[in-house]
Design an enzyme around this catalytic site. Sequence first.
Site, PDB file in Angstrom:
ATOM      1  N   SER A 258     -20.142   5.764 -12.387  1.00  0.00           N
ATOM      2  CA  SER A 258     -20.455   6.766 -13.405  1.00  0.00           C
ATOM      3  C   SER A 258     -20.550   6.093 -14.761  1.00  0.00           C
ATOM      4  O   SER A 258     -20.201   4.929 -14.922  1.00  0.00           O
ATOM      5  CB  SER A 258     -19.347   7.813 -13.452  1.00  0.00           C
ATOM      6  OG  SER A 258     -18.183   7.230 -14.010  1.00  0.00           O
ATOM      7  N   LYS A 259     -21.016   6.862 -15.714  1.00  0.00           N
ATOM      8  CA  LYS A 259     -21.138   6.341 -17.061  1.00  0.00           C
ATOM      9  C   LYS A 259     -19.769   5.933 -17.601  1.00  0.00           C
ATOM     10  O   LYS A 259     -19.634   4.966 -18.323  1.00  0.00           O
ATOM     11  CB  LYS A 259     -21.751   7.417 -17.955  1.00  0.00           C
ATOM     12  CG  LYS A 259     -22.042   6.914 -19.337  1.00  0.00           C
ATOM     13  CD  LYS A 259     -22.959   7.834 -20.076  1.00  0.00           C
ATOM     14  CE  LYS A 259     -22.629   7.904 -21.544  1.00  0.00           C
ATOM     15  NZ  LYS A 259     -21.937   6.747 -22.099  1.00  0.00           N
TER      16      LYS A 259
END
Length: 502
Positions: A258-259
């Site tokens: 994920s970011k």
Amino acid sequence: MNKVRVRFAPSPTGPLHIGGVRTCLYNYLFARQHGGDLIFRIEDTDSSRFVAGAEQYILEAFDWLGIKFDEGVSFGGDKGPYRQSERREIYKKYVGELLDAGKAYYAFDTPEELEAARKETPNFQYDARTRGRMRNSLTLGLDEAKRLIAAGEKYVVRFLIDPGEDVVVNDMIRGEVKINSSILDDKVLYKSADELPTYHLANIVDDHLMEVTHVIRGEEWLPSSPLHMLLYRAFGWEDPRFAHLPLLLAPEGNGKLSKRDGDKYGFPVFPLEWKDPKTGTISSGYRESGYLPEAVVNFLALLGWNPGDDNEVMTMQQLIDTFNIEHCSKNGARFDVKKMLWFNHHYLQECDEQILVNALQADLKANGIAETDARVRQIAGLMKERVNLPKELWEQCAFFWQAPEEFDAKSLKKWWKDEAPQYVAALCDFLESQDDWRGETLEGKVMEWIASKEWAVGKVMNAFRVTLVGAARGPQIFAITDFLGKEESLRRARKAVETLSV
Ligand code: GLU
């Protein structure tokens, strides 16, 4: 066999995640190795999630990476338009076909009615068991349904799924994935509110009309594929082959990449920098962080596939020649930040040195230093083997332009003791007498001179190095004196002898 045709079909909802880049890369490799076509399609039927600039961003990212499309949005082709929002009439026609054949039906349930049904029945699903008590054209009759529509009532079209049937998806990576149609719900295919189809209908209609032969996409779409198979069947169309790629996992743990992982471990999860048009928040990109496109491509190609030998460094052409979709892994592929840096280091050694020159020049400018490209190139060439990213160069190279003001304590402790000041003072006197300052000549002269004194080379030269660099690090010492020149080298060494007391 039909010509291989694959597609990359992003929804323009923001910057493209690195996982999407890998999906497109695998499609590209597959198309190229089969002499096929890669189509670029924009799936923008969900207008609430549309983000301005996303389409342009995606095109720019692939242009940077050297991944080329043959057809699609901004590339042309005879199966367009390739933006789904421009294909409304086409979808309406196919929704009508399913309705006429009794394979889909109108449903008028309001959000409140659906909510009530969910409350009443645990794990409510709109399907064979429940559709008989909902407000749809099956329960109301077609005439009443048409009357409601004519009166302006909002409706959706749902796919009529017969329960109790085995649906088999033959996946090129996972083999046979079998599910029973009873677990599927009557998916919405079309909404009158915005006169647009949902993802499922648009996706399969387009894959059919665009003559897509292989659907290569992320694992997150695997659960949709049985429904897609049933839709192909309902239309009487031949289904494409499927390949669902393994998930990209975070560097640690079992979560997907994920970011937040990017922020935590300090690497970008987007190909290019992205500025959110609403919040103005900037997310870093591989390009702006100094990664080379060849390194990103090579690294991503190996996230979920490997050639089965020790060969890791591969050009795009080598990847095209050796990639094998059937040898992709079923298990999630862990994102290894160190490996990414390792690839970048490798490609930096071979890249156009101007890239490194520009990076160094930017830092020189920021520090108020004017220098010619030719001299910067000399240092970039000398120092690149020590860095993974161009931006690391400045920290390694600043001493070439900035005389040390402080000295590294560890280096002093090790090398600035005993006779070190005398050694350096004597060396300065010797160097003063040298007319030929070129590194290769000077080295021989200095070595002879140290030998004649019967001093230890290490002690003399490391002490000298500390005075020039400020620490016991850096490249070959005569490359340093060469660049600094006689005057600056002697000035630094003498000043250090003065300031540093033993
Ligand atoms: N529009 C979908 C996406 O954003 C495409 C999924 C597919 O390839 O079928 O990933």
